[in-house]
Structures are given as C-alpha cells and as structure tokens.
Scaffold this motif. Structure first.
Motif, PDB file in Angstrom:
ATOM      1  N   ASP A  58     -17.137  -5.310   1.682  1.00 33.23           N
ATOM      2  CA  ASP A  58     -18.050  -6.382   1.309  1.00 33.23           C
ATOM      3  C   ASP A  58     -17.378  -7.316   0.307  1.00 33.23           C
ATOM      4  O   ASP A  58     -16.957  -6.894  -0.763  1.00 33.23           O
ATOM      5  N   THR A  59     -17.258  -8.578   0.662  1.00 26.72           N
ATOM      6  CA  THR A  59     -16.631  -9.571  -0.207  1.00 26.72           C
ATOM      7  C   THR A  59     -17.633 -10.644  -0.635  1.00 26.72           C
ATOM      8  O   THR A  59     -17.260 -11.785  -0.869  1.00 26.72           O
ATOM      9  N   SER A  60     -18.901 -10.265  -0.741  1.00 33.55           N
ATOM     10  CA  SER A  60     -19.940 -11.252  -1.040  1.00 33.55           C
ATOM     11  C   SER A  60     -19.759 -11.922  -2.400  1.00 33.55           C
ATOM     12  O   SER A  60     -20.198 -13.046  -2.593  1.00 33.55           O
ATOM     13  N   ILE A  61     -19.104 -11.265  -3.333  1.00 35.26           N
ATOM     14  CA  ILE A  61     -18.850 -11.883  -4.637  1.00 35.26           C
ATOM     15  C   ILE A  61     -17.485 -12.563  -4.640  1.00 35.26           C
ATOM     16  O   ILE A  61     -17.363 -13.734  -4.997  1.00 35.26           O
TER      17      ILE A  61
ATOM     18  N   SER B 287     -18.166  -0.892  -5.042  1.00 34.91           N
ATOM     19  CA  SER B 287     -18.488  -2.107  -4.289  1.00 34.91           C
ATOM     20  C   SER B 287     -18.386  -3.251  -5.286  1.00 34.91           C
ATOM     21  O   SER B 287     -18.410  -3.023  -6.508  1.00 34.91           O
ATOM     22  N   GLU B 288     -18.265  -4.451  -4.791  1.00 30.92           N
ATOM     23  CA  GLU B 288     -18.161  -5.580  -5.711  1.00 30.92           C
ATOM     24  C   GLU B 288     -19.381  -5.650  -6.632  1.00 30.92           C
ATOM     25  O   GLU B 288     -19.240  -5.861  -7.833  1.00 30.92           O
TER      26      GLU B 288
ATOM     27  N   ALA C 155     -16.857 -13.753  -9.927  1.00 30.38           N
ATOM     28  CA  ALA C 155     -16.345 -13.995  -8.575  1.00 30.38           C
ATOM     29  C   ALA C 155     -14.829 -14.196  -8.615  1.00 30.38           C
ATOM     30  O   ALA C 155     -14.107 -13.651  -7.766  1.00 30.38           O
TER      31      ALA C 155
ATOM     32  N   ALA D 254     -15.630 -13.711  -2.332  1.00 30.58           N
ATOM     33  CA  ALA D 254     -15.488 -14.850  -1.422  1.00 30.58           C
ATOM     34  C   ALA D 254     -15.811 -16.170  -2.119  1.00 30.58           C
ATOM     35  O   ALA D 254     -15.344 -17.227  -1.706  1.00 30.58           O
ATOM     36  N   LYS D 255     -16.578 -16.094  -3.207  1.00 27.98           N
ATOM     37  CA  LYS D 255     -16.950 -17.292  -3.957  1.00 27.98           C
ATOM     38  C   LYS D 255     -15.976 -17.571  -5.100  1.00 27.98           C
ATOM     39  O   LYS D 255     -16.161 -18.513  -5.857  1.00 27.98           O
TER      40      LYS D 255
END
Length: 146
Positions: free
Chosen positions: A43-46, A106-107, A136, A48-49
């Motif tokens: 998971d790269t939800s953080i 996880s991030e 981020a 990636a920004k």
C-alpha cells in the motif's frame, strides 16, 4: 495398484503444499517481488503523494537515532522497512515483522508510530509532529532505502 495410486497422490499433495508455501520458509527481501509482499507493505497511499528527495530532508530529524542503511544506531537502520524481512533490529530484539506497538508494518501504522512514538524493546521513540506532506515525503524516501 490402489496402494501405488495412494502413494502417488500423497506425494502429489506434499509437492503441492511445499510449492504453495506450506512450510516455514524465509525469503530474503531482495528475492521477493513487490507483488509477493503482504498487502500492508504494498500500500503506497501515503508515499504516492510524497517526494523522496524532500523526504530525505525530513529524515534529518530521524538521523540522530536511525541510519538509512541496515546499521543499528540507537534505533534500527531503516533500510528495508518496506521489504518482506523489514529493518535490521539489534541482537535479541524481534518484533515478528510488526512495529514495536504490535501493529503491522504499513504506511498508515508507521506514520502513526512516528507521530505518537512509544516504548519498544529497544527503547523510547519520541513523537514527531510532521505535516501530512512531510509524512508523505518521508514515506516516499523510506521506500527508496533497500
């Protein structure tokens, strides 16, 4: 003939289980592809920004206790944080792939640990008040550390 068929079937099942990871195997992080990582690590939800170059600057706050390699200072070296094996911990310390607070890597959980801090087997991690953008950027940078 039935006895031979039963043995062949049993051997087939054993081979199938072994091929699917039924045994306790450990794989080095360099040989594990990103799609084989647990979902929490993919998971790269953080990150990636974020911007890894700016994250390197944010990491300056972390450098009194952490390295960007696998060398342990006060805290673990953070290379491999997002690999299957995780960062290298001091001898005698094993979090079983989790964070010191018992949560999965996880991030979101790493960001929470950085912001709240806490006590682990190594010692005390102080809280760090980072903005969402700084976090981020830091996550993007941590992902570059192999």
């Amino acid at each position: 003939m039935k006895r031979i068929s039963a043995w062949v079937f049993a051997l087939f099942l054993l081979a199938l289980i072994a091929g699917c990871g039924g045994g306790n195997q450990t794989t080095s992080s360099s040989s594990v592809a990103n799609d084989e990582l647990p979902a929490a690590l993919r998971d790269t939800s953080i990150s990636a920004k974020g911007d890894a170059q700016r994250g390197q600057e944010v990491f300056g706050q972390c450098s009194p206790c952490h390295t960007t390699t696998r060398e342990v200072l006060v805290g673990p070296g953070l290379a491999g944080m997002f690999s299957a094996s995780g960062p290298v911990l001091p001898n005698g310390v094993d979090y079983n792939g989790l964070l010191p607070n018992g949560k999965e890597r996880s991030e979101a959980n790493i960001a929470e640990w950085i912001r709240s801090g806490g006590t682990g087997k190594i010692g005390y991690m102080p809280s760090h008040n980072l903005t969402d953008q700084q976090m981020a950027d830091l996550m993007a940078y941590l992902r570059t550390l192999k």
